[in-house]
Scaffold this motif. Structure first.
Motif, PDB file in Angstrom:
ATOM      1  N   ILE A  68       0.807  -1.215   0.000  1.00  0.00           N
ATOM      2  CA  ILE A  68       0.000   0.000   0.000  1.00  0.00           C
ATOM      3  C   ILE A  68       0.844   1.272   0.000  1.00  0.00           C
ATOM      4  N   ASP A  69       1.978   1.253   0.666  1.00  0.00           N
ATOM      5  CA  ASP A  69       2.831   2.447   0.710  1.00  0.00           C
ATOM      6  C   ASP A  69       3.416   2.774  -0.661  1.00  0.00           C
ATOM      7  N   VAL A  70       3.873   1.770  -1.366  1.00  0.00           N
ATOM      8  CA  VAL A  70       4.463   1.984  -2.689  1.00  0.00           C
ATOM      9  C   VAL A  70       3.392   2.439  -3.676  1.00  0.00           C
ATOM     10  N   VAL A  71       2.255   1.776  -3.650  1.00  0.00           N
ATOM     11  CA  VAL A  71       1.173   2.149  -4.569  1.00  0.00           C
ATOM     12  C   VAL A  71       0.686   3.562  -4.249  1.00  0.00           C
ATOM     13  N   GLY A  72       0.529   3.873  -2.966  1.00  0.00           N
ATOM     14  CA  GLY A  72       0.102   5.214  -2.568  1.00  0.00           C
ATOM     15  C   GLY A  72       1.067   6.284  -3.032  1.00  0.00           C
ATOM     16  N   ALA A  73       2.355   6.037  -2.891  1.00  0.00           N
ATOM     17  CA  ALA A  73       3.371   7.004  -3.319  1.00  0.00           C
ATOM     18  C   ALA A  73       3.332   7.210  -4.835  1.00  0.00           C
ATOM     19  N   PHE A  74       2.955   6.178  -5.569  1.00  0.00           N
ATOM     20  CA  PHE A  74       2.848   6.282  -7.026  1.00  0.00           C
ATOM     21  C   PHE A  74       1.590   7.052  -7.430  1.00  0.00           C
ATOM     22  N   VAL A  75       0.474   6.758  -6.777  1.00  0.00           N
ATOM     23  CA  VAL A  75      -0.816   7.329  -7.161  1.00  0.00           C
ATOM     24  C   VAL A  75      -0.978   8.779  -6.706  1.00  0.00           C
ATOM     25  N   LYS A  76      -0.485   9.104  -5.542  1.00  0.00           N
ATOM     26  CA  LYS A  76      -0.710  10.432  -4.969  1.00  0.00           C
ATOM     27  C   LYS A  76      -0.340  11.574  -5.918  1.00  0.00           C
ATOM     28  N   PRO A  77       0.842  11.570  -6.539  1.00  0.00           N
ATOM     29  CA  PRO A  77       1.157  12.663  -7.465  1.00  0.00           C
ATOM     30  C   PRO A  77       0.245  12.677  -8.699  1.00  0.00           C
ATOM     31  N   LEU A  78      -0.301  11.536  -9.062  1.00  0.00           N
ATOM     32  CA  LEU A  78      -1.156  11.471 -10.243  1.00  0.00           C
ATOM     33  C   LEU A  78      -2.508  12.139 -10.010  1.00  0.00           C
ATOM     34  N   ILE A  79      -2.986  12.078  -8.775  1.00  0.00           N
ATOM     35  CA  ILE A  79      -4.301  12.659  -8.488  1.00  0.00           C
ATOM     36  C   ILE A  79      -4.198  14.046  -7.871  1.00  0.00           C
ATOM     37  N   GLY A  80      -2.995  14.446  -7.496  1.00  0.00           N
ATOM     38  CA  GLY A  80      -2.673  15.807  -7.064  1.00  0.00           C
ATOM     39  C   GLY A  80      -3.682  16.490  -6.174  1.00  0.00           C
ATOM     40  N   ALA A  81      -4.312  17.524  -6.709  1.00  0.00           N
ATOM     41  CA  ALA A  81      -5.201  18.393  -5.943  1.00  0.00           C
ATOM     42  C   ALA A  81      -6.393  17.628  -5.370  1.00  0.00           C
ATOM     43  N   GLN A  82      -6.889  16.649  -6.075  1.00  0.00           N
ATOM     44  CA  GLN A  82      -8.023  15.871  -5.570  1.00  0.00           C
ATOM     45  C   GLN A  82      -7.674  15.216  -4.243  1.00  0.00           C
ATOM     46  N   HIS A  83      -6.484  14.697  -4.138  1.00  0.00           N
ATOM     47  CA  HIS A  83      -6.057  14.054  -2.905  1.00  0.00           C
ATOM     48  C   HIS A  83      -5.917  15.095  -1.776  1.00  0.00           C
ATOM     49  N   THR A  84      -5.320  16.226  -2.098  1.00  0.00           N
ATOM     50  CA  THR A  84      -5.124  17.280  -1.107  1.00  0.00           C
ATOM     51  C   THR A  84      -6.469  17.755  -0.568  1.00  0.00           C
ATOM     52  N   GLU A  85      -7.461  17.922  -1.444  1.00  0.00           N
ATOM     53  CA  GLU A  85      -8.786  18.357  -1.019  1.00  0.00           C
ATOM     54  C   GLU A  85      -9.440  17.334  -0.098  1.00  0.00           C
ATOM     55  N   ARG A  86      -9.296  16.072  -0.391  1.00  0.00           N
ATOM     56  CA  ARG A  86      -9.881  15.025   0.450  1.00  0.00           C
ATOM     57  C   ARG A  86      -9.225  14.956   1.806  1.00  0.00           C
ATOM     58  N   GLU A  87      -7.928  15.228   1.855  1.00  0.00           N
ATOM     59  CA  GLU A  87      -7.189  15.169   3.118  1.00  0.00           C
ATOM     60  C   GLU A  87      -7.503  16.360   4.028  1.00  0.00           C
ATOM     61  N   ALA A  88      -8.010  17.453   3.447  1.00  0.00           N
ATOM     62  CA  ALA A  88      -8.291  18.678   4.215  1.00  0.00           C
ATOM     63  C   ALA A  88      -9.551  18.534   5.066  1.00  0.00           C
TER      64      ALA A  88
END
Length: 82
Positions: A62-82
């Motif tokens: 999960i850590d490796v996949v997450g590190a790969f996917v996070k930059p691909l979804i960019g702002a969407q991920h940041t908004e969900r984390e807020a």
């Protein structure tokens, strides 16, 4: 979907030569024209891909996949984390 049903898929290895053959075979297992030849469940496909990755010496946790996917979804991920 039509390409799957008609059996007219492109050669995935030619499209992505850097992907290990076992992973391509696992993905192709989901793309077979006949339903009975495909994976019965998403969990079965997941295990096939994870096993192929391990055999190829790749980390698929999960850590490796997450590190790969996070930059691909960019702002969407940041908004969900807020």
């Amino acid at each position: 979907m039509q390409a799957i049903v008609k059996g007219e898929l492109k050669d995935l290895h030619k499209l992505r030569r850097e992907v290990p053959a076992g992973i391509i075979a696992a993905v192709e297992g989901a793309l077979r024209p006949k339903r009975e030849d495909r994976y019965a469940t998403a969990a079965e496909m997941r295990l096939a891909i994870l096993d192929a990755g391990r055999q190829a010496g790749l980390r698929c946790d999960i850590d490796v996949v997450g590190a790969f996917v996070k930059p691909l979804i960019g702002a969407q991920h940041t908004e969900r984390e807020a």
